[in-house]
Design an enzyme around this catalytic site. Sequence first.
Site, PDB file in Angstrom:
ATOM      1  CD  GLU A 120      -3.218   0.742   2.098  1.00 43.03           C
ATOM      2  OE1 GLU A 120      -3.424   1.712   2.833  1.00 43.03           O
ATOM      3  OE2 GLU A 120      -3.802  -0.344   2.216  1.00 43.03           O
ATOM      4  CG  HIS A 152     -12.440   1.771   3.138  1.00 43.89           C
ATOM      5  ND1 HIS A 152     -13.007   1.656   1.878  1.00 43.89           N
ATOM      6  CD2 HIS A 152     -12.457   0.523   3.673  1.00 43.89           C
ATOM      7  CE1 HIS A 152     -13.341   0.392   1.679  1.00 43.89           C
ATOM      8  NE2 HIS A 152     -13.028  -0.306   2.746  1.00 43.89           N
ATOM      9  NE  ARG A 171      -3.679  -3.943  -0.462  1.00 41.43           N
ATOM     10  CZ  ARG A 171      -3.389  -5.108   0.095  1.00 41.43           C
ATOM     11  NH1 ARG A 171      -2.162  -5.597  -0.005  1.00 41.43           N
ATOM     12  NH2 ARG A 171      -4.303  -5.796   0.757  1.00 41.43           N
TER      13      ARG A 171
END
Length: 354
Positions: free
Chosen positions: A235, A246, A239
């Site tokens: 990440e 979120h 990613r």
Amino acid sequence: MSQVIVELATKTYKVKIDKQLHKHIGEELSQVWSKRKIALLTDSNVGPLYLSDTETQLRSAGYEVLSLTVPAGESSKSLPAVGELISKMASAGFTRGDGVIALGGGVIGDLGGVVASLYMRGIAFVQIATSLTAQVDSSVGGKTAVNLGDTKNIVGSFYQPDLVLVDATYLDTLSDRDLVEGYGEVVKTSALSGGDFYQLTGTIKGVSDIRDQAQILSERAITYKASVVMADEKESGQRQFLNFGHTLGHAIELLAHGQLRHGEAVAIGMIEISQRFERDGITPSGVTDSLRDRLKAVGLPTTSPLIGTPNFFKHLVNDKKNHGGVLNLVALANIGEPIIVKKNIADMPAFMEN
């Protein structure tokens, strides 16, 4: 049977997708694991439905099974639960050559992954995903974590499984609400992917459509997520796109104290942030309405009074996407074109104004 192969620098594993997998668990596991002790982890909802049969299949395939059941719900994603499970495994004589199977949804997958990653510095791990959220998202990619107090997913690691089994048959025992919350992640992924996948979610007009199309929805979501994970396992780059919805969603999920499911919070987060970016000219006009139509068609919420409250902004400070006071927010430059927009946390109250 269809499958998606996740190829990483240090590991390659298969995500198998088929409606008959629940009958062949021992056989599938024998293709990746030698005979060993298995900690079979599930929760109080899934256990009464599937634990006994799964345990029987594993024993018939020659495995020694320690069944472990935790209370259903987010409260089990905790360090005390991790410690208790590890203690039980140690008492049963588990070694570095043994393994953990997570039989359940996202909470069990996260909890099992953390336990497997910590026990003797890491033992083998397999996911059998029984919820739509787990099947389309959380079981793939190796992100595992537990909560600490009111801070979500702050203690964890990247720990890839050896195998993921996705069988839509497990969804038959989910309530409509528990099924639909997983569809929030499907809409998210389809918006990031664009193309045929986004067109597919546009054809879903109710809960029955989700059930009818569950396998193809899983295939499409997993294929997209695997491509992103293979390009950026830890990440550091693209990613982060998977966090669409979120940042705001996690904050209100925590503030709701169990009254919002994860996918419901993500659905709200996607709409709330998209309409701000649309207002600011970053997201094209009409994208938010297109997303909202897909979510409302199956009964997912798209707004919450918790957005913009003082406690909401406090939770943003502990978000994992906070880098020195700057949040990496995910926006849609268009459907299928996610981008990162950096925003100072201090500027978030003004940004969130309608």
